[in-house]
Design a protein around this motif. Structure first.
Motif, PDB file in Angstrom:
ATOM      1  N   ASP A 272       0.842  -1.202   0.000  1.00 50.80           N
ATOM      2  CA  ASP A 272       0.000   0.000   0.000  1.00 50.80           C
ATOM      3  C   ASP A 272       0.876   1.250   0.000  1.00 50.80           C
ATOM      4  O   ASP A 272       1.357   1.693   1.041  1.00 50.80           O
ATOM      5  N   PHE A 273       1.095   1.798  -1.193  1.00 50.31           N
ATOM      6  CA  PHE A 273       1.851   3.040  -1.336  1.00 50.31           C
ATOM      7  C   PHE A 273       0.939   4.137  -1.908  1.00 50.31           C
ATOM      8  O   PHE A 273       1.340   4.914  -2.766  1.00 50.31           O
ATOM      9  N   ARG A 274      -0.290   4.189  -1.397  1.00 47.15           N
ATOM     10  CA  ARG A 274      -1.289   5.122  -1.916  1.00 47.15           C
ATOM     11  C   ARG A 274      -0.938   6.581  -1.648  1.00 47.15           C
ATOM     12  O   ARG A 274      -1.469   7.475  -2.302  1.00 47.15           O
ATOM     13  N   GLU A 275      -0.022   6.824  -0.652  1.00 47.90           N
ATOM     14  CA  GLU A 275       0.338   8.197  -0.316  1.00 47.90           C
ATOM     15  C   GLU A 275       1.500   8.727  -1.160  1.00 47.90           C
ATOM     16  O   GLU A 275       1.959   9.837  -0.951  1.00 47.90           O
ATOM     17  N   MET A 276       1.948   7.928  -2.137  1.00 49.50           N
ATOM     18  CA  MET A 276       3.123   8.318  -2.910  1.00 49.50           C
ATOM     19  C   MET A 276       2.771   9.071  -4.185  1.00 49.50           C
ATOM     20  O   MET A 276       3.387  10.094  -4.493  1.00 49.50           O
ATOM     21  N   VAL A 277       1.817   8.548  -4.946  1.00 54.38           N
ATOM     22  CA  VAL A 277       1.507   9.156  -6.240  1.00 54.38           C
ATOM     23  C   VAL A 277      -0.002   9.233  -6.452  1.00 54.38           C
ATOM     24  O   VAL A 277      -0.783   8.506  -5.829  1.00 54.38           O
ATOM     25  N   SER A 278      -0.402  10.099  -7.354  1.00 56.43           N
ATOM     26  CA  SER A 278      -1.779  10.148  -7.841  1.00 56.43           C
ATOM     27  C   SER A 278      -1.775   9.744  -9.310  1.00 56.43           C
ATOM     28  O   SER A 278      -0.716   9.539  -9.901  1.00 56.43           O
ATOM     29  N   ASP A 279      -2.953   9.621  -9.878  1.00 58.11           N
ATOM     30  CA  ASP A 279      -3.133   9.254 -11.296  1.00 58.11           C
ATOM     31  C   ASP A 279      -2.844   7.784 -11.577  1.00 58.11           C
ATOM     32  O   ASP A 279      -2.771   7.383 -12.750  1.00 58.11           O
ATOM     33  N   LEU A 280      -2.684   6.964 -10.547  1.00 55.58           N
ATOM     34  CA  LEU A 280      -2.471   5.536 -10.778  1.00 55.58           C
ATOM     35  C   LEU A 280      -3.807   4.908 -11.178  1.00 55.58           C
ATOM     36  O   LEU A 280      -4.836   5.169 -10.542  1.00 55.58           O
ATOM     37  N   PRO A 281      -3.844   4.115 -12.236  1.00 56.21           N
ATOM     38  CA  PRO A 281      -5.097   3.452 -12.615  1.00 56.21           C
ATOM     39  C   PRO A 281      -5.707   2.729 -11.426  1.00 56.21           C
ATOM     40  O   PRO A 281      -4.990   2.108 -10.624  1.00 56.21           O
ATOM     41  N   PRO A 282      -7.035   2.779 -11.275  1.00 59.26           N
ATOM     42  CA  PRO A 282      -7.703   2.284 -10.062  1.00 59.26           C
ATOM     43  C   PRO A 282      -7.350   0.858  -9.672  1.00 59.26           C
ATOM     44  O   PRO A 282      -7.268   0.537  -8.493  1.00 59.26           O
ATOM     45  N   ARG A 283      -7.139  -0.009 -10.651  1.00 55.84           N
ATOM     46  CA  ARG A 283      -6.899  -1.411 -10.319  1.00 55.84           C
ATOM     47  C   ARG A 283      -5.421  -1.802 -10.431  1.00 55.84           C
ATOM     48  O   ARG A 283      -5.079  -2.966 -10.372  1.00 55.84           O
TER      49      ARG A 283
ATOM     50  N   THR B 202      21.991   3.137  -2.662  1.00 56.57           N
ATOM     51  CA  THR B 202      20.824   2.264  -2.578  1.00 56.57           C
ATOM     52  C   THR B 202      19.784   2.739  -3.576  1.00 56.57           C
ATOM     53  O   THR B 202      19.557   3.942  -3.714  1.00 56.57           O
ATOM     54  N   ALA B 203      19.161   1.800  -4.259  1.00 58.54           N
ATOM     55  CA  ALA B 203      18.061   2.127  -5.179  1.00 58.54           C
ATOM     56  C   ALA B 203      16.863   1.243  -4.849  1.00 58.54           C
ATOM     57  O   ALA B 203      16.969   0.011  -4.861  1.00 58.54           O
ATOM     58  N   VAL B 204      15.740   1.879  -4.526  1.00 55.66           N
ATOM     59  CA  VAL B 204      14.482   1.180  -4.293  1.00 55.66           C
ATOM     60  C   VAL B 204      13.672   1.267  -5.575  1.00 55.66           C
ATOM     61  O   VAL B 204      13.306   2.369  -6.017  1.00 55.66           O
ATOM     62  N   LEU B 205      13.395   0.119  -6.190  1.00 57.25           N
ATOM     63  CA  LEU B 205      12.623   0.079  -7.428  1.00 57.25           C
ATOM     64  C   LEU B 205      11.170  -0.239  -7.104  1.00 57.25           C
ATOM     65  O   LEU B 205      10.876  -1.244  -6.440  1.00 57.25           O
ATOM     66  N   ILE B 206      10.266   0.626  -7.535  1.00 54.06           N
ATOM     67  CA  ILE B 206       8.841   0.457  -7.251  1.00 54.06           C
ATOM     68  C   ILE B 206       8.121   0.179  -8.556  1.00 54.06           C
ATOM     69  O   ILE B 206       8.221   0.945  -9.521  1.00 54.06           O
ATOM     70  N   ARG B 207       7.389  -0.911  -8.571  1.00 56.92           N
ATOM     71  CA  ARG B 207       6.783  -1.424  -9.794  1.00 56.92           C
ATOM     72  C   ARG B 207       5.260  -1.368  -9.681  1.00 56.92           C
ATOM     73  O   ARG B 207       4.708  -1.345  -8.591  1.00 56.92           O
ATOM     74  N   ALA B 208       4.594  -1.391 -10.779  1.00 53.06           N
ATOM     75  CA  ALA B 208       3.141  -1.468 -10.798  1.00 53.06           C
ATOM     76  C   ALA B 208       2.709  -2.892 -11.122  1.00 53.06           C
ATOM     77  O   ALA B 208       3.185  -3.485 -12.092  1.00 53.06           O
ATOM     78  N   LEU B 209       1.852  -3.431 -10.246  1.00 51.43           N
ATOM     79  CA  LEU B 209       1.185  -4.678 -10.579  1.00 51.43           C
ATOM     80  C   LEU B 209      -0.067  -4.270 -11.330  1.00 51.43           C
ATOM     81  O   LEU B 209      -1.059  -3.828 -10.744  1.00 51.43           O
ATOM     82  N   CYS B 210       0.003  -4.341 -12.627  1.00 54.87           N
ATOM     83  CA  CYS B 210      -1.046  -3.778 -13.471  1.00 54.87           C
ATOM     84  C   CYS B 210      -2.184  -4.779 -13.653  1.00 54.87           C
ATOM     85  O   CYS B 210      -1.962  -5.946 -13.999  1.00 54.87           O
ATOM     86  N   TYR B 211      -3.371  -4.291 -13.425  1.00 57.11           N
ATOM     87  CA  TYR B 211      -4.541  -5.130 -13.647  1.00 57.11           C
ATOM     88  C   TYR B 211      -4.821  -5.271 -15.137  1.00 57.11           C
ATOM     89  O   TYR B 211      -4.844  -4.284 -15.871  1.00 57.11           O
TER      90      TYR B 211
END
Length: 391
Positions: free
Chosen positions: A308-319, A346-355
């Motif tokens: 749950d990284f909902r506080e990081m970005v907006s405009d992410l597709p709902p699913r 250090t590099a933290v890579l954040i990915r989208a699990l796309c529906y």
């Protein structure tokens, strides 16, 4: 930063360090770099993901974490922008960066923390069409900010079209000994390896009094770095030497099990020395930390279905859902008669699990078929069906 707050990062050092010992490898990491990268990621987390990250980082709340991180950044960065300042004293640089896919927008709260607490500069990039180019850009940024000591932090293939953010930092240190070693006194001698074999290595030596304390099963040496009169902080290296030649694993466990171990065993006074030998060394170590972090209780951030990284970005597709796919860390250290040069990133890579909506395939009406040979693409049979029950 209190001793309890570095505890979990020291556990990372124990897990990875003991594995390196078992393989006969030298080992170095930066708890500061790893902690800062995870702290920045936590600023965009919520729910159970945030709870696990706060627990790992030793903070009861986001506000507490941000305050602790701000103090930590201030102590490392000093009054400047975090980059190297040439002086007679130690040179210390620590910078942070955020790369975000152009389809997304950083939420104001996360952007403010990234900028004000971590001094991070955010850049909009195109992961979906130029993933390799972005990875190269981040690697080149790290290499530049570490004065060339850390290259290729992010390996080939780690960044792809589903990557949405990279949170990265770069730490650089160069310190000159307060009392330099005389290079003419450096001599080759025998170093005993854990497998009972030996190698010949160059040892530095000195006749000066040294800050050394003796404890049950080990000794500790404190080597100070030179500083200018107007520098408030004192930087120094500690060398923990077990009495037994095979005592390193136990000493690693002691250090990681006690949050105050380093503080409680730092020498406070200098003593006369007899035989005094310190080897020169220069090596690099890198690892991917996601598994060890999950094993230490941070499972949710790496779970594509539950992070749950909902506080990081907006405009992410709902699913769609963001999760940490990889945490790459790399460090290098060189110790010689002049002093120490070290760097880490250090590099933290954040990915989208796309529906992706399920694809219906109901062959309930006339269709074609073919039987193929894959390599030659030869069509062995070709036909159609208009009525499956007709012979």
């Amino acid at each position: 930063m209190s001793s309890t707050e570095v505890d979990s990062c020291l556990h990372v050092a124990e897990r990875v360090g003991l594995a390196a010992v078992a393989s006969g490898s030298n080992f170095v990491l930066s708890p500061l770099s790893i902690r800062a990268a995870l702290g920045l990621a936590a600023a965009g987390a919520s729910g159970e993901t945030l709870h696990q990250m706060l627990s790992f980082l030793g903070s009861p709340s986001v506000d507490h974490l941000n305050s602790a991180s701000a103090r930590l950044m201030a102590s490392v960065r000093g009054d400047g922008d975090g980059r190297v300042v040439e002086s007679a004293g130690p040179r210390l640089s620590f910078v942070n960066g955020v790369w975000v896919d152009r389809s997304l927008t950083l939420k104001p709260g996360f952007h403010d923390v990234a900028a004000s607490v971590y001094g991070a500069v955010a850049k909009s990039v195109d992961f979906q069409q130029q993933a390799n180019e972005v990875a190269k850009e981040v690697n080149e940024w790290v290499q530049k900010e570490t004065n060339g000591l850390i290259d290729e932090l992010i390996p080939d293939g780690a960044v792809d079209g589903y990557t949405r953010l990279i949170l990265a930092n770069a730490l650089y240190f160069k310190g000159v000994w307060a009392d330099k070693f005389d290079a003419s006194g450096t001599r080759h001698g025998t170093f005993h390896l854990l497998d009972n074999s030996t190698v010949q290595v160059p040892f530095m030596t000195s006749r000066r009094d040294q800050f050394i304390s003796s404890f049950d099963g080990f000794k500790v040496l404190k080597l100070r770095y030179r500083r200018t009169p107007n520098q408030r902080s004192l930087l120094y290296m500690l060398i923990f030497l077990p009495d037994k030649k095979d005592g390193l694993p136990l000493l690693i466990h002691k250090l990681s099990s006690d949050p105050s171990f380093i503080k409680d065993h730092t020498p406070r006074r200098d003593v006369e020395v007899g035989n005094f030998m310190i080897p020169k060394f220069n090596f690099v170590y890198e690892f991917e930390a996601s598994k060890v972090l999950a094993d230490l209780g941070m499972e949710a951030p790496f779970d594509g279905g539950h992070a749950d990284f909902r506080e990081m970005v907006s405009d992410l597709p709902p699913r769609d859902n963001l999760f940490i796919s990889r945490v790459h860390h790399k460090a290098r250290i060189e110790v010689d008669e002049e002093g120490t040069t070290a760097a880490a990133a250090t590099a933290v890579l954040i990915r989208a699990l796309c529906y992706r909506p399920p694809v219906d395939f109901s062959a309930d009406h006339p269709f074609m078929f073919a039987i193929m040979e894959e390599e030659s693409e030869a069509v062995l049979f070709l036909g159609h069906v208009v009525n499956p029950v007709v012979d």
